[in-house]
Design an enzyme around this catalytic site. Sequence first.
Site, PDB file in Angstrom:
ATOM      1  N   ASP A   1     -16.772  -0.402  -0.623  1.00 50.59           N
ATOM      2  CA  ASP A   1     -15.455  -0.871  -1.080  1.00 50.59           C
ATOM      3  C   ASP A   1     -14.537  -1.175   0.107  1.00 50.59           C
ATOM      4  O   ASP A   1     -13.448  -1.703  -0.082  1.00 50.59           O
ATOM      5  CB  ASP A   1     -14.788   0.168  -1.991  1.00 50.59           C
ATOM      6  CG  ASP A   1     -14.761   1.557  -1.378  1.00 50.59           C
ATOM      7  OD1 ASP A   1     -15.819   2.043  -0.965  1.00 50.59           O
ATOM      8  OD2 ASP A   1     -13.668   2.147  -1.288  1.00 50.59           O
TER       9      ASP A   1
ATOM     10  N   LYS B   1       0.861  -1.190   0.000  1.00 49.17           N
ATOM     11  CA  LYS B   1       0.000   0.000   0.000  1.00 49.17           C
ATOM     12  C   LYS B   1       0.892   1.234   0.000  1.00 49.17           C
ATOM     13  O   LYS B   1       1.787   1.340   0.841  1.00 49.17           O
ATOM     14  CB  LYS B   1      -0.844  -0.015   1.285  1.00 49.17           C
ATOM     15  CG  LYS B   1      -2.326   0.141   1.044  1.00 49.17           C
ATOM     16  CD  LYS B   1      -3.097   0.072   2.345  1.00 49.17           C
ATOM     17  CE  LYS B   1      -4.146   1.149   2.409  1.00 49.17           C
ATOM     18  NZ  LYS B   1      -4.944   1.048   3.643  1.00 49.17           N
TER      19      LYS B   1
HETATM   20  P1  AMP Z   1     -10.119   4.560   0.754  1.00 52.46           P
HETATM   21  O1  AMP Z   1     -10.617   5.852   1.279  1.00 52.46           O
HETATM   22  O2  AMP Z   1      -8.791   4.194   1.303  1.00 52.46           O
HETATM   23  O3  AMP Z   1     -11.087   3.457   0.877  1.00 52.46           O
HETATM   24  O4  AMP Z   1      -9.848   4.806  -0.799  1.00 52.46           O
HETATM   25  C1  AMP Z   1     -10.886   5.057  -1.720  1.00 52.46           C
HETATM   26  C2  AMP Z   1     -10.363   5.025  -3.144  1.00 52.46           C
HETATM   27  O5  AMP Z   1      -9.427   6.062  -3.368  1.00 52.46           O
HETATM   28  C3  AMP Z   1      -9.650   3.749  -3.517  1.00 52.46           C
HETATM   29  O6  AMP Z   1      -9.974   3.446  -4.849  1.00 52.46           O
HETATM   30  C4  AMP Z   1      -8.200   4.111  -3.386  1.00 52.46           C
HETATM   31  O7  AMP Z   1      -7.369   3.305  -4.176  1.00 52.46           O
HETATM   32  C5  AMP Z   1      -8.194   5.553  -3.865  1.00 52.46           C
HETATM   33  N1  AMP Z   1      -7.065   6.319  -3.308  1.00 52.46           N
HETATM   34  C6  AMP Z   1      -6.932   6.719  -2.040  1.00 52.46           C
HETATM   35  N2  AMP Z   1      -5.761   7.371  -1.870  1.00 52.46           N
HETATM   36  C7  AMP Z   1      -5.136   7.395  -3.066  1.00 52.46           C
HETATM   37  C8  AMP Z   1      -3.886   7.910  -3.533  1.00 52.46           C
HETATM   38  N3  AMP Z   1      -3.048   8.554  -2.730  1.00 52.46           N
HETATM   39  N4  AMP Z   1      -3.590   7.719  -4.824  1.00 52.46           N
HETATM   40  C9  AMP Z   1      -4.422   7.069  -5.644  1.00 52.46           C
HETATM   41  N5  AMP Z   1      -5.603   6.558  -5.268  1.00 52.46           N
HETATM   42  C10 AMP Z   1      -5.968   6.704  -3.985  1.00 52.46           C
HETATM   43 MG    MG Z   2     -10.459   1.445   0.793  1.00 55.69          MG
END
Ligand code: AMP
Ligand code: MG
Length: 488
Positions: A248, A109
Amino acid sequence: MLFQFENTYARLPETFFARVDPTPVAAPEFIAVNKALAGELGIDPEGLASDEGLAFLSGNRIPEGAEPLAAAYSGHQFGGFSPVLGDGRAILLGEVIHRDGLHRDIQLKGSGPTPFSRRGDGRSALGPVLREYLVSEAMAAFGLPTTRALAAIWSGDKVYREEVEPGGVFTRVARSHLRIGTCEYFASRRDFEGLRTLVDYALNRHYPDRVDSENSALALLNGVMERQASLVARWMGLGFIHGVMNTDNMSLSGETIDYGPCAFLDRYDPAKKFSFIDRNGRYAYGNQPNIAHWNLTRLAEALLPLAGEDEEKAIAAVTELLERFPDLFRSSLANTFAAKLGFDKADENSRLLAESLLSLMGEQQVDFTLTFRHLRSAVNGAKADAFSALFPRPESAREWLAGWHRALDAAGILADTAEATMRTANPVFIPRNHRIEAVIEAARDKNFAPFHQLHAVLQRPFEEQEENYTFEDPPLAHEVVQATFCGT
Ligand code: AMP
Ligand code: MG
């Protein structure tokens, strides 16, 4: 070979993912390597902690047998549907076999951009890496189903968020990274072949005892529902607030996943939320069971095309299943709190006692963890004062204690038995929010001593550790964490 990969996800149709390699980082250094977990995964712990292991886990080299990929998925975020999310800052290296015989994903990650990164940089700041390490390992020590932490790495790069922050790479280990959002991805594209493949794959991997069910989609829904009901009940029993229960972030395997803005209750308050972006408290502590049900309803909708011969029958079948959720959850919750009160299983008495204790705690704003931790000691009357002294109106607590003792007596439960039950249900130590913040603050200056100290305390959360007693303490007024932020 360090990793004995046996990849199955990479064998699925190409619509399930995008193949992409990690992007190297500038100057990686280990902050933590989980050698015990490595051993469980058949990975040589010393090899993992070596320079070669560091190169693999920072994304600077690709281990033999790895098939790096970013998984595709959708998701309902705060109620709104995003058809394409996917691994934007995570890359699956491959799967290894745990000594329990089941596969585990090894995922990096913060390992650089993927075709799903949209405007993101694919990187992770160090803070969220350390939080996920500490909290997921604490959850494992509490005995909850959770993804695990294999390593935390200082990347040597800077990442640009509100401020400039040090970057990190986290290695996550999971039973799989299949989410409700993975089912939504295929359903929303009306790719029912893909959906069928996914359902069969998920059943095989996570619910092998259900593969012979008459209808695979219903079997999967049922399995996920049962595990999530139990999981969320156990979160509630620890005062855990996930913070971002988007579809998700809800795993088909029933593990806790995504430790972005998560937090633990200090004072008991069902309406409590920490996440900065959760303006309306959608993911507040007390709302988590409703949201789990809501998310499972999204899963049911996604699975509908496979759930029956015609739509009407399919709707009837999933509705019947979904209607079981409130009862499933209530009974899991009742058992969770029964154990916290020293009962081996829930009955009417334990239910009423838990309710009345929680309402006293709410009215008098008492610390959640301390209450149950001191209840443990109060069982043989010796330290009952420490329990009642937590309450601004101690006489109300003494009265409750008297009723509790009567109920234990009536159930024929001896003090020692009750104490033993409570000892595995009521931790002395939790990852207090202010402790996590202090760890993150210190890490900006590359001081990881607070991280290691907190990690060591949390490895034995149920044990009294006299030398570490200050880690029990709730925050002082100026230490109280007001808000948490996503890892992004
Ligand atoms: P999360 O809030 O961690 O569940 O992320 C939601 C979505 O945003 C997922 O598709 C992640 O892969 C994407 N995402 C979150 N942070 C980043 C980042 N720094 N770069 C690219 N995609 C991100
Ligand atoms: Mg997530």
